[in-house]
Motif scaffolding. Structure first.
Motif: not given
Ligand code: HEM
Ligand SMILES: [Cu+2]
Lengths: 206, 637
Positions: B240-244
């Protein structure tokens, strides 16, 4: 060495002991606590990840993004803290095996849980940023999703207990189950204090 | 026979018949699927882990064949990457951790004189989750998409940009399955030890074995959430394209490493501490004296548990940490040698002060001590930050990790297997073949992995599929490969010995080694209800202090009931029902499995998948009691 099992000499009888228990004397209470410990650790690590990324010193929130709105978050927080009152009351009643009060209490807690889940749903649309925008947004959503999962799980648990309590004749162990469920709700309330702080005040103060 | 003993014998036969009726499983497939008997579930766990050990061992041999000589091309780089990833991940997540959990599941209730563990159905659920984890890794492998990034999949390599497709997701979800499984057993072990010790077994009289299992379980409870959190974050980044972990979005790849090693370092001790627990039991029995230094031994194992969490950063010296930090972690990493040293000292003191018998289980312990000391010394070398910078990612590390894992966990495990085999099966394994397999494995292992230290110092990097002849690494590699084959022959003999002894071994009787703890006070194999009476104890070695064990009666004979005792003093406190066999744990595991597998492809299965999960959990916990007679929803006729 020895072919046969050693002889046993019977020196006592336990049949007079009670066949149920509350709190730390009950097996399930410990299971419940152990799972809270596991989930608590996950909360701590998620919070640490948030602080770690915050500590790298970028914008928090990024330019042009408003922090999550305080109104709905505040409402949720107030409602959650208030729900502790009936929760405490219910937990006390379970120890008295007071069926009428316990039925009433789980019903109240189910309705409170439903109302809070409703507020939470609105809250989610007031985070003011999608998770994919940047690491700030990802962290806020991580904490939010973790906590919401716990609200929903415990709501489900309470609702099932409520249904069961109204349709069956509970024994002492079922009162003990309700008691444990109350402890779990307290866990959901207590963990929200630091998590809610990071979500709502973190972007404003940190 | 006098009238009185006759009466007593008849009473005992009647008691056993009733207990059997209450505790036996249904026959056939239904019994197989619904059982909650800790012995059956643990045995199933152990057999599955052994099959995995075999499969992953074969991958190891395959890699050794590839590296036997320079410039070999029977495997390409991709094939080699897949091999070490599958080998390492299987060995750690599908063999080492679960086999230790399974040994605890099998032994803890027996050593406590109990009829089952605190949460019997959770054990069943755990096994099915573990099995799904096995399938999660090996079915995709059969279908041709094997994870290929090693046993820790660092981003950015494992992130969406560099690892398209689903190989990395397969790896991450395999971990989720096995970690849920391990957490369930760990919770079970903790709660069983806390609430179900036999009357008289105060914390100060708990066998060292149980202390070890307790500490390992606590480490699991605090360590494994980290890997579940970090792999979930990785999947979120990918899906879901988070940026952690993406620097371009303000994330940080090192965050992954911190979280991963916060689990990964304790992981080594989660595997090693149960090994220590086996060793204490074996040393005690074959020295014929209680282990020297009970209090220092307990303190040492607690210290290992605590220190292990302070050490994760030493896996990251090469990433460039502040100087102070690196010094601190160097010191802390070395500190852990102290409690381990105390343990080794106490074992050796026990052996010298007792009457040592060199039976096969004891030989494995000796193999363990020697090998582990070498592994520990190389560990202290790599724990020093400046030296680690030189050696990291070379074969020195490959040698070190095999010394610690195989020497520190697999050797004690094989000793434990031999030691408790007669209890589980009623028959002894052959001593002669046992010694032969021991010699081949210990010698073969050392000749396989010792040369790798030298290769590392010569600069050979790990995770390479081949090397040119000019490097001069050929001869040592050939030695290593030939020795690996010797090890495998030894391991094959061990397995054959275990299989054949099942039918042909000498009958064991209840206590073939003259052990001191309660599991030896019941027949081999134990009946489904484990013990006729509830034993009580008044020392750490109850079978050595009394010929006639004291016991209590009064638990139901016709339904499943267990005795709960108090936390510190183990005083009888109350009786609780123990759950009956059930299909729900299997159904719940299936529902969770669908949700986890689905979540590889889209986030939605987590939403709709939670409905069957919730339904099966409700089925699992739904109490069967009469319908209500009062209130708005009472039963109406
Ligand atoms: C006969 C027994 C074994 C052989 C021949 C063997 C061989 C190997 C080889 C050749 C590698 C790859 C080295 C590289 O290229 O970097 C490797 C890696 C590894 N092995 Fe083994 N091994 C054996 C047993 C075990 C056992 C019992 C364990 C654990 C309990 C284990 C854990 C690992 C791990 C964690 C790695 C690292 C994988 C990675 O780089 O991601 N091995 N082994
Ligand atoms: Cu480490």
């Amino acid at each position: 060495m020895s072919e046969e099992t050693p002889a046993f000499r019977v020196v006592g009888d336990v049949s007079a002991l009670p066949d149920y228990a509350f709190g730390p004397r009950s097996i399930l209470w410990w299971g419940n606590s152990a799972f809270m410990m596991i989930e608590g650790t996950a909360f701590v690590l998620a919070a640490a990840a948030y602080l770690y990324i915050r500590g790298k010193g970028g914008h928090w929130p990024p330019p042009g993004v408003r922090p999550p709105d305080l109104l709905w978050g505040g409402l949720f927080t107030a409602g959650l803290l208030l729900s502790e009152l009936p929760n405490r009351w219910l937990q006390a009643k379970t120890r008295q095996f007071d069926l009428a009060s316990v039925r009433f209490g789980v019903l109240v807690m189910t309705l409170a849980g439903l109302a809070l889940a409703g507020v939470r749903a609105v809250e989610l649309s007031h985070i003011n940023v999608r998770w994919g925008v940047d690491a700030y947004a990802s962290c806020i959503w991580l904490l939010m999703v973790l906590h919401t999962t716990h609200v929903v799980t415990d709501l489900g648990d309470t609702a099932v207990l409520c249904l069961w309590m109204f349709t069956h004749q509970p024994g002492p162990s079922q009162f003990s189950d309700v008691n444990d469920n109350c402890s779990y709700w307290t866990f959901v309330v207590v963990t929200w204090i630091p998590i809610g702080f990071l979500i709502y005040l973190g972007p404003r103060l940190l | 026979m006098t009238a009185e003993t006759d009466l007593r014998a008849r009473g005992l036969a009647d008691r056993r018949r009733r207990l059997l009726a209450a505790w036996a499983d249904a026959p056939g497939l239904w019994g197989f699927l619904t059982t909650v008997d800790h012995k059956r579930l643990a045995a199933r766990y152990i057999v599955t882990t052994m099959a995995m050990l075999f499969a992953a061992g074969m991958l190891g041999v395959d890699m050794r064949l590839q590296l036997a000589a320079p410039d070999m091309h029977r495997m390409g780089p991709q094939g080699y990457d897949e091999s070490f990833s599958l080998h390492g991940s299987t060995m750690l997540f599908l063999v080492s951790v679960p086999v230790m959990e399974a040994m605890a599941m099998w032994l803890v209730p027996l050593m406590l004189g109990q009829r089952n563990m605190a949460f019997p159905r959770l054990n069943a659920f755990s096994y099915w989750m573990y099995l799904e984890g096995v399938l999660m890794l090996w079915i995709p492998h059969a279908l041709g998409f094997t994870p290929d990034l090693g046993w820790f999949e660092y981003p950015p390599l494992s992130g969406p940009a560099y690892a398209p497709g689903h190989r990395a997701d397969v790896w991450a979800q395999m971990i989720t399955f096995t970690e849920v499984a391990a957490l369930c057993v760990s919770v079970n072990v903790v709660v069983t030890i806390f609430t179900m010790r036999p009357p008289g077994m105060t914390l100060g009289r708990m066998p060292l074995f149980l202390w070890g299992m307790l500490v390992a379980s606590f480490m699991t409870v605090f360590g494994l959430p980290a890997v579940m959190v970090v792999t979930s974050m990785l999947i979120a980044d990918r899906e879901v394209a988070t940026h952690f972990f993406s620097p371009s979005g303000g994330g940080d790849v090192l965050l992954f490493q911190h979280l991963y090693w916060f689990f990964g370092h304790p992981e080594v001790y989660i595997i090693f501490v149960p090994g220590v627990a086996f060793v204490s039991s074996i040393v005690e029995t074959f020295s014929r004296r209680v282990v020297f230094g009970y209090v220092p031994m307990v303190v040492a194992v607690l210290a290992i548990g605590v220190l292990a969490f302070g050490l994760w950063v030493h896996h990251m010296f090469a990433v460039g940490l502040p100087k102070m930090g690196a010094d601190f972690y160097t010191a802390a990493s070395m500190a852990i040698a102290l409690p381990i040293g105390v343990q080794i000292f106490c074992w050796i003191a026990t052996m010298f002060r007792g009457r040592l018998q060199l039976k096969t289980p004891m030989l494995w312990v000796i193999g363990f001590i020697v090998t582990f000391v070498i592994g520990g010394m190389t560990g202290v070398m790599t724990a020093s930050a400046p030296l680690d910078l030189q050696l990291t990612d070379t074969y020195f590390v490959v040698a070190h990790l095999h010394y610690v894992l195989v020497g520190g966990a697999i050797f004690p495990l094989l000793g434990a297997f031999t030691y408790w085999y007669p209890k589980a099966t009623g028959r002894m394994m052959s001593e002669v073949w046992g010694r032969i397999s021991w010699a081949l494995v210990v010698v073969g292992f050392n000749l396989t992995f010792f040369p790798m230290h030298l290769l590392g110092l010569m600069g050979m990097p790990r995770r390479i599929y081949t090397y040119p002849a000019e490097m001069g690494w050929g001869p040592l590699n050939l030695l290593s490969t030939v020795s690996a084959l010797i090890t495998v022959v030894g391991a094959g003999i061990f397995v054959l010995n275990a299989l054949l002894s099942y039918w042909r071994g000498r009958l064991a009787g209840a206590n073939p080694w003259g052990g001191s703890t309660l599991e030896w006070a019941t027949p081999s194999p134990p009946p489904p209800y484990n013990f006729d009476y509830i034993p009580t104890v008044d020392s750490v070695a109850p079978l050595w202090t009394r010929d006639e064990l004291h016991a209590l009666e009064g638990l139901s004979l016709d339904s499943r009931e267990v005795l709960v005792t108090t936390l510190v003093d183990a005083k009888p406190d109350n009786r609780q029902k123990s759950p009956k066999p059930s299909l729900w744990p299997l159904l719940t595991a299936l529902a969770v499995g669908v949700m986890f597998v689905g979540s590889i492809f889209s986030p939605w299965p987590i939403v709709w998948g939670s409905v069957p999960v919730a339904a099966t959990i409700v089925g699992w916990f739904w109490p069967t009691r009469p319908r209500a007679q009062r209130g708005p929803l009472r039963a109406r006729t």
